[in-house]
Structure formats: C-alpha cells, structure tokens
Scaffold this motif. Structure first.
Motif, PDB file in Angstrom:
ATOM      1  N   SER A  92      66.449  18.712  32.575  1.00  0.00           N
ATOM      2  CA  SER A  92      66.770  17.345  32.147  1.00  0.00           C
ATOM      3  C   SER A  92      68.048  16.872  32.826  1.00  0.00           C
ATOM      4  O   SER A  92      68.841  16.147  32.237  1.00  0.00           O
ATOM      5  CB  SER A  92      66.907  17.288  30.623  1.00  0.00           C
ATOM      6  OG  SER A  92      67.899  18.186  30.181  1.00  0.00           O
ATOM      7  N   GLY A 121      60.770   9.027  27.954  1.00  0.00           N
ATOM      8  CA  GLY A 121      60.775  10.368  28.524  1.00  0.00           C
ATOM      9  C   GLY A 121      59.394  10.997  28.496  1.00  0.00           C
ATOM     10  O   GLY A 121      58.649  10.848  27.523  1.00  0.00           O
ATOM     11  N   HIS A 122      59.051  11.715  29.583  1.00  0.00           N
ATOM     12  CA  HIS A 122      57.743  12.348  29.716  1.00  0.00           C
ATOM     13  C   HIS A 122      57.900  13.770  30.244  1.00  0.00           C
ATOM     14  O   HIS A 122      58.914  14.103  30.864  1.00  0.00           O
ATOM     15  CB  HIS A 122      56.860  11.559  30.693  1.00  0.00           C
ATOM     16  CG  HIS A 122      56.614  10.153  30.264  1.00  0.00           C
ATOM     17  ND1 HIS A 122      55.573   9.800  29.448  1.00  0.00           N
ATOM     18  CD2 HIS A 122      57.298   9.007  30.528  1.00  0.00           C
ATOM     19  CE1 HIS A 122      55.608   8.480  29.238  1.00  0.00           C
ATOM     20  NE2 HIS A 122      56.648   7.987  29.885  1.00  0.00           N
ATOM     21  N   GLY A 136      61.041  15.685  26.838  1.00  0.00           N
ATOM     22  CA  GLY A 136      61.015  14.259  27.174  1.00  0.00           C
ATOM     23  C   GLY A 136      62.204  13.524  26.574  1.00  0.00           C
ATOM     24  O   GLY A 136      62.803  12.654  27.205  1.00  0.00           O
ATOM     25  N   GLU A 137      62.573  13.898  25.351  1.00  0.00           N
ATOM     26  CA  GLU A 137      63.733  13.288  24.693  1.00  0.00           C
ATOM     27  C   GLU A 137      65.023  13.657  25.420  1.00  0.00           C
ATOM     28  O   GLU A 137      65.891  12.801  25.634  1.00  0.00           O
ATOM     29  CB  GLU A 137      63.801  13.740  23.232  1.00  0.00           C
ATOM     30  CG  GLU A 137      64.929  13.123  22.447  1.00  0.00           C
ATOM     31  CD  GLU A 137      64.740  11.643  22.159  1.00  0.00           C
ATOM     32  OE1 GLU A 137      65.742  10.982  21.814  1.00  0.00           O
ATOM     33  OE2 GLU A 137      63.605  11.131  22.272  1.00  0.00           O
ATOM     34  N   THR A 159      65.949   5.248  23.362  1.00  0.00           N
ATOM     35  CA  THR A 159      65.217   6.341  23.992  1.00  0.00           C
ATOM     36  C   THR A 159      64.013   6.707  23.142  1.00  0.00           C
ATOM     37  O   THR A 159      64.062   6.645  21.917  1.00  0.00           O
ATOM     38  CB  THR A 159      66.107   7.591  24.175  1.00  0.00           C
ATOM     39  OG1 THR A 159      66.568   8.018  22.901  1.00  0.00           O
ATOM     40  CG2 THR A 159      67.276   7.303  25.093  1.00  0.00           C
ATOM     41  N   SER A 161      60.436   9.549  23.388  1.00  0.00           N
ATOM     42  CA  SER A 161      59.765  10.605  24.129  1.00  0.00           C
ATOM     43  C   SER A 161      58.270  10.557  23.863  1.00  0.00           C
ATOM     44  O   SER A 161      57.834  10.427  22.728  1.00  0.00           O
ATOM     45  CB  SER A 161      60.307  11.977  23.707  1.00  0.00           C
ATOM     46  OG  SER A 161      59.581  12.998  24.366  1.00  0.00           O
ATOM     47  N   VAL A 183      61.201   9.855  33.612  1.00  0.00           N
ATOM     48  CA  VAL A 183      61.687   8.880  32.632  1.00  0.00           C
ATOM     49  C   VAL A 183      61.420   7.517  33.234  1.00  0.00           C
ATOM     50  O   VAL A 183      61.775   7.253  34.380  1.00  0.00           O
ATOM     51  CB  VAL A 183      63.192   9.051  32.320  1.00  0.00           C
ATOM     52  CG1 VAL A 183      63.722   7.866  31.523  1.00  0.00           C
ATOM     53  CG2 VAL A 183      63.444  10.342  31.565  1.00  0.00           C
TER      54      VAL A 183
END
Length: 189
Positions: A92, A121-122, A136-137, A159, A161, A183
């Motif tokens: 990340s 996020g992915h 993702g987060e 944000t 996810s 993202v």
C-alpha cells in the motif's frame, strides 16, 4: 410475542416517528439579494447575456441570484491527469510515478475547497475477502495521506474499499492482477 418485546417495538417505533416529526425545512431566502430597489430580472440580465448567473424571485418578490458554475471549466485543469493509481502485490505504498499526478489533484483540491473526492481502493483476487477489503482500505488511505500532506483538507477526502469485488480485469495471471491492484479517484458533484 411477549408483552415485553411488544413494548420495546412500540418505544422504538414511537421514537422513530418523533425524530422524523422533528425535522425542519428551510424557510429563509437566499441572503445574496441581487437588487433591493425593485429592478426586474430582465433589466439585470440584459447587460450581459453570457454570465453564469441565474435569477429568480424569492419571498416577498425579492430578486435573488444563484451562481451556477460550469463543472467542465472547473475541471479543465485536471484534463489528462491520471485518476487510477496502481500498487505492487500486497503493498500500500504510493509509487513514485504516481506522485506527479497526485500533486496535480492536490493542487486542484487546495484551490477548490468545495471539491470532494472519493478514493476507491481495490485488490486482486489473491487472498481472503476480508484481507483484500483491508488492503484496499490501506491503499486508499495511503493516497489520502499523500494528498493531505500536500495541503488537501481531510474533509475533502472520503475513502472506501471494494477489495476484490470490482475487478477491471477478469484473468488469473499477473497482467490482470496488476490492473486490479489500484485506487481510483472519483470527484463528487
């Protein structure tokens, strides 16, 4: 159903009805009155037909104005700027090649404090669903931190996810996985 449970449902239902009944509606007019001397909308708008203003009558016939901003012109400074940022496997950390585009997004957001973005996020399909949601987060939060360091207000950033749930590539090889580790920056209107 016991009387105790029925009483709880009644209390909850009455509370919800009371809260809904307490809502208010705005009755005040727009405080930006255009003309208080009785000038008509046609007199005010004849001067410049290309203005971005819209005129309307408020309470007591007072003429008010509302500025209508053209979203296309406000977003012109971001034309051609990347909105998808990719990550390495199980990482990340914002890649160095993403920093220039993120700096342009930050510059736009600082200059437009009313603008809001959602960072989505992915992750790729490898790992458990729960792990990928957390990954993702973390990726979305990494982009968020980078933007706040550049001066963007935290209140402008949201944000979310999606983990592995919204892939853009459905293959089961490195190329597809790379495209799904991302993202996406989405501006709210």
């Amino acid at each position: 159903m016991s009387v105790n449970k029925l009483g709880k449902f009644a209390v909850i239902g009455l509370s919800a009805a009371w809260i809904a009944g307490c809502s208010t509606t705005a009755t005040e007019t727009d405080s930006s009155t255009v003309a208080e001397d009785g000038a008509s909308a046609t007199e005010l708008s004849e001067g410049d037909a290309s203005t971005d203003q819209a005129f309307g009558a408020g309470e007591d016939g007072a003429l008010t104005s509302v500025i209508v901003e053209d979203d296309v012109t406000a977003m012109d400074s971001l034309a051609g700027v990347e909105t998808v940022f990719y990550f390495d496997f199980d990482k990340s950390i914002v890649r160095p090649e993403s920093r220039e585009a993120l700096a342009k997004h930050a510059e736009f957001l600082v200059a437009n404090p009313d603008a809001r973005i959602v960072l989505e996020g992915h992750a790729d399909e490898r790992g458990t669903r729960e792990y990928n949601m957390a990954l993702g987060e973390r990726r979305a939060k990494a982009i968020s931190r980078y933007l706040t360091i550049q001066g963007v207000a935290a209140s402008q950033i949201e944000t979310v996810s999606f983990g592995e749930e919204v892939p853009v590539a459905f293959g089961h090889e490195d190329n597809a996985w790379q495209l799904n580790r991302r993202v996406e920056v989405r501006y709210e209107k």
